[in-house]
Design a protein around this motif. Structure first.
Motif, PDB file in Angstrom:
ATOM      1  N   SER A 103       0.819  -1.212   0.000  1.00 39.12           N
ATOM      2  CA  SER A 103       0.000   0.000   0.000  1.00 39.12           C
ATOM      3  C   SER A 103       0.856   1.266   0.000  1.00 39.12           C
ATOM      4  N   ALA A 104       2.034   1.167   0.589  1.00 39.34           N
ATOM      5  CA  ALA A 104       2.940   2.319   0.635  1.00 39.34           C
ATOM      6  C   ALA A 104       3.724   2.497  -0.652  1.00 39.34           C
ATOM      7  N   VAL A 105       4.123   1.407  -1.291  1.00 34.16           N
ATOM      8  CA  VAL A 105       5.051   1.527  -2.427  1.00 34.16           C
ATOM      9  C   VAL A 105       4.410   1.442  -3.805  1.00 34.16           C
ATOM     10  N   LEU A 106       3.327   0.720  -3.965  1.00 30.26           N
ATOM     11  CA  LEU A 106       2.728   0.595  -5.298  1.00 30.26           C
ATOM     12  C   LEU A 106       2.256   1.931  -5.877  1.00 30.26           C
ATOM     13  N   PRO A 107       1.715   2.854  -5.072  1.00 29.00           N
ATOM     14  CA  PRO A 107       1.322   4.142  -5.641  1.00 29.00           C
ATOM     15  C   PRO A 107       2.497   4.948  -6.222  1.00 29.00           C
ATOM     16  N   LEU A 108       3.714   4.623  -5.846  1.00 28.60           N
ATOM     17  CA  LEU A 108       4.895   5.342  -6.346  1.00 28.60           C
ATOM     18  C   LEU A 108       5.255   4.953  -7.777  1.00 28.60           C
ATOM     19  N   ARG A 113      -0.542  -6.479 -13.721  1.00 31.01           N
ATOM     20  CA  ARG A 113      -1.336  -7.567 -13.138  1.00 31.01           C
ATOM     21  C   ARG A 113      -0.821  -7.840 -11.736  1.00 31.01           C
ATOM     22  N   ARG A 114      -1.721  -8.118 -10.820  1.00 27.06           N
ATOM     23  CA  ARG A 114      -1.368  -8.482  -9.450  1.00 27.06           C
ATOM     24  C   ARG A 114      -2.190  -9.714  -9.097  1.00 27.06           C
ATOM     25  N   LEU A 115      -1.489 -10.789  -8.776  1.00 27.95           N
ATOM     26  CA  LEU A 115      -2.143 -12.071  -8.499  1.00 27.95           C
ATOM     27  C   LEU A 115      -1.665 -12.619  -7.161  1.00 27.95           C
ATOM     28  N   ARG A 116      -2.521 -13.393  -6.524  1.00 30.81           N
ATOM     29  CA  ARG A 116      -2.149 -14.035  -5.263  1.00 30.81           C
ATOM     30  C   ARG A 116      -2.711 -15.443  -5.258  1.00 30.81           C
ATOM     31  N   GLU A 150       2.535 -13.999  -3.909  1.00 31.25           N
ATOM     32  CA  GLU A 150       1.954 -12.919  -4.699  1.00 31.25           C
ATOM     33  C   GLU A 150       2.848 -12.681  -5.904  1.00 31.25           C
ATOM     34  N   ALA A 151       2.233 -12.400  -7.048  1.00 29.47           N
ATOM     35  CA  ALA A 151       2.965 -12.135  -8.279  1.00 29.47           C
ATOM     36  C   ALA A 151       2.492 -10.812  -8.866  1.00 29.47           C
ATOM     37  N   HIS A 152       3.445 -10.012  -9.304  1.00 31.17           N
ATOM     38  CA  HIS A 152       3.129  -8.752  -9.985  1.00 31.17           C
ATOM     39  C   HIS A 152       3.793  -8.782 -11.352  1.00 31.17           C
ATOM     40  N   LEU A 153       3.088  -8.325 -12.351  1.00 35.45           N
ATOM     41  CA  LEU A 153       3.660  -8.080 -13.659  1.00 35.45           C
ATOM     42  C   LEU A 153       3.715  -6.558 -13.780  1.00 35.45           C
TER      43      LEU A 153
END
Length: 92
Positions: free
Chosen positions: A24-29, A39-42, A49-52
């Protein structure tokens, strides 16, 4: 040239709350550095958790990773116990 990364985070039991707070702190950056969360998967058990993520270039990723706000949030990531792997990937 645009670059795409796959981030995998393996979470120990009990680490999800701190990991979510970190995200929540870093993704908005991301947007400040031209990054985009594609994409964000869990997994169903909340343990992986996986992020593309894409960036215009590798320098933008480096600048994002050097952001002092990410450093300030790092204790949350550490307390989550997540093992994080970042892989440069391509479409095939």
């Amino acid at each position: 040239m645009a670059v795409t990364y796959l981030m995998l985070a393996r979470l120990p039991e009990g680490g999800l709350g701190a990991f979510d707070a970190y995200e929540s702190a870093v993704l908005p950056l991301l947007a400040e550095y031209g990054g985009r969360l594609e994409r964000r998967l869990r997994t169903l058990d909340d343990r992986v958790e996986a992020h593309l993520i894409s960036f215009p270039n590798s320098e933008d990723l480096a600048a994002y990773r050097a952001d002092p706000r990410r450093s300030a949030a790092a204790p949350l990531l550490e307390s989550s116990g997540a093992a994080v792997e970042l892989l440069a990937v391509r479409d095939i």
